[in-house]
Design a protein around this motif. Sequence first.
Motif, short mmCIF file in Angstrom:
data_model
loop_
_atom_site.label_atom_id
_atom_site.label_comp_id
_atom_site.label_asym_id
_atom_site.label_seq_id
_atom_site.Cartn_x
_atom_site.Cartn_y
_atom_site.Cartn_z
N ASP A 161 58.07 -102.26 -9.91
CA ASP A 161 58.16 -101.31 -11.03
C ASP A 161 57.54 -99.96 -10.67
N GLU A 162 56.48 -99.97 -9.88
CA GLU A 162 55.87 -98.71 -9.46
C GLU A 162 56.81 -97.93 -8.53
N LYS A 163 57.48 -98.62 -7.64
CA LYS A 163 58.42 -97.96 -6.73
C LYS A 163 59.56 -97.30 -7.50
N LYS A 164 59.95 -97.89 -8.62
CA LYS A 164 61.05 -97.32 -9.41
C LYS A 164 60.67 -95.97 -10.01
N LEU A 165 59.37 -95.70 -10.12
CA LEU A 165 58.91 -94.41 -10.65
C LEU A 165 58.97 -93.30 -9.60
N LEU A 166 59.22 -93.68 -8.35
CA LEU A 166 59.17 -92.72 -7.25
C LEU A 166 60.58 -92.35 -6.78
N VAL A 167 61.50 -92.19 -7.73
CA VAL A 167 62.86 -91.78 -7.41
C VAL A 167 63.13 -90.42 -8.05
N CYS A 168 64.01 -89.66 -7.43
CA CYS A 168 64.35 -88.33 -7.93
C CYS A 168 65.10 -88.46 -9.26
N PRO A 169 64.64 -87.80 -10.32
CA PRO A 169 65.31 -87.91 -11.62
C PRO A 169 66.70 -87.27 -11.64
N LYS A 170 67.01 -86.46 -10.64
CA LYS A 170 68.33 -85.81 -10.63
C LYS A 170 69.37 -86.60 -9.85
N CYS A 171 68.99 -87.14 -8.68
CA CYS A 171 70.00 -87.80 -7.85
C CYS A 171 69.72 -89.27 -7.60
N GLY A 172 68.53 -89.76 -7.97
CA GLY A 172 68.24 -91.17 -7.86
C GLY A 172 67.80 -91.64 -6.49
N THR A 173 67.70 -90.74 -5.52
CA THR A 173 67.23 -91.13 -4.19
C THR A 173 65.71 -91.12 -4.16
N ASP A 174 65.13 -91.46 -3.02
CA ASP A 174 63.67 -91.47 -2.89
C ASP A 174 63.10 -90.07 -3.09
N THR A 175 61.92 -90.02 -3.68
CA THR A 175 61.12 -88.80 -3.60
C THR A 175 60.18 -88.93 -2.42
N ARG A 176 59.45 -87.86 -2.17
CA ARG A 176 58.47 -87.82 -1.07
C ARG A 176 57.27 -87.03 -1.54
N PRO A 177 56.10 -87.25 -0.96
CA PRO A 177 54.96 -86.40 -1.29
C PRO A 177 55.25 -84.94 -0.93
N ASN A 178 54.75 -84.02 -1.73
CA ASN A 178 54.99 -82.59 -1.50
C ASN A 178 53.94 -82.05 -0.53
N ILE A 179 53.99 -82.58 0.71
CA ILE A 179 53.07 -82.16 1.75
C ILE A 179 53.86 -81.82 3.01
N LEU A 180 53.21 -81.11 3.91
CA LEU A 180 53.84 -80.72 5.17
C LEU A 180 53.52 -81.76 6.23
N TRP A 181 54.56 -82.37 6.81
CA TRP A 181 54.37 -83.33 7.89
C TRP A 181 54.52 -82.66 9.25
N PHE A 182 54.11 -83.36 10.29
CA PHE A 182 54.04 -82.78 11.63
C PHE A 182 55.40 -82.33 12.17
N ASP A 183 56.46 -82.96 11.76
CA ASP A 183 57.78 -82.60 12.29
C ASP A 183 58.54 -81.67 11.33
N GLU A 184 57.81 -80.95 10.47
CA GLU A 184 58.43 -80.03 9.52
C GLU A 184 57.91 -78.62 9.73
N PHE A 185 58.53 -77.66 9.02
CA PHE A 185 58.21 -76.24 9.19
C PHE A 185 57.69 -75.65 7.89
N TYR A 186 56.83 -74.65 8.02
CA TYR A 186 56.36 -73.91 6.86
C TYR A 186 57.51 -73.16 6.21
N ASN A 187 57.44 -73.04 4.88
CA ASN A 187 58.38 -72.19 4.14
C ASN A 187 57.63 -71.56 2.97
#
Length: 270
Positions: A161-187
């Motif tokens: 049930d907790e995992k079901k709260l972590l989906v995008c309300p617009k498209c239903g796919t996974d969400t992700r933490p809003n943090i910068l990971w090592f293989d990503e770029f600043y914007n």
Amino acid sequence: MKELKEILTKVNSKNNRNNITFLTGAGISSASGIPTYRGTDGIWIKGTKYYKPESFGTFEHFSKNADEVWQYTFFRKKMFAEAKPNASHFKLVEIENTLQDRFHLITQNIDNLHQRAGSKTVYEIHGNLREMRCADECSKDVYEMPKEIPLKAIDEDLSYDEKKLLVCPKCGTDTRPNILWFDEFYNERNFKLHTTLKIAKNTGVLIILGSSGATTLPNRLVEQTIKYGGAVIDVNLEDNNFTENFGDKKQFYKFRGTALDFLTQFQEAL
């Protein structure tokens, strides 16, 4: 630090490019019990129980192990929630109240301790653990992490049930933490790339508190400050990437000691 009064006198005499900017990293939160990243006891050195974080902290890993990353995220949220702002966080609030619009605070930290201490305007260049966004980037929207999900121990999994709260309300796919990971770029949208570079351009002195300078944007902020005539003071316990990259610049100064020691001297000089 003998040069501090001289630096501040010069900055205060300017009519423009006289902002005082602080760039904080994990070292400022170590007194709150939160491990640093690349110091001798840092979690990037020692790793977690299961992974070396430099491989764990990537979007590639998340795309294959979303449940695992979310579980670790709520464990880290628990660590941050149990920590309390320390004296350095509160001194920065006092300095902000003194300097008003000339004060800027840029942080690499995602622990929310600056805000909890009372800092009003914080530029979080590595994101935060208060928010999540669509992993497929179906929109630019950012969502608050569900408060219904309790904070977790290191070995405590999320329920179905907790995992079901972590989906995008617009498209239903996974969400992700809003943090910068090592293989990503600043914007700009999520990590204030252009905003912070503009702040650095108008900074009379940039003070680094507890960052090792291992990522690109902090180094660009130092470079930008020096390019436009500002001074940089590196406050750390030991030499680091900033020292290696900018130690030969006449506008680059070192203070080897704790953030609290420096901020105490800074307030007296100010």
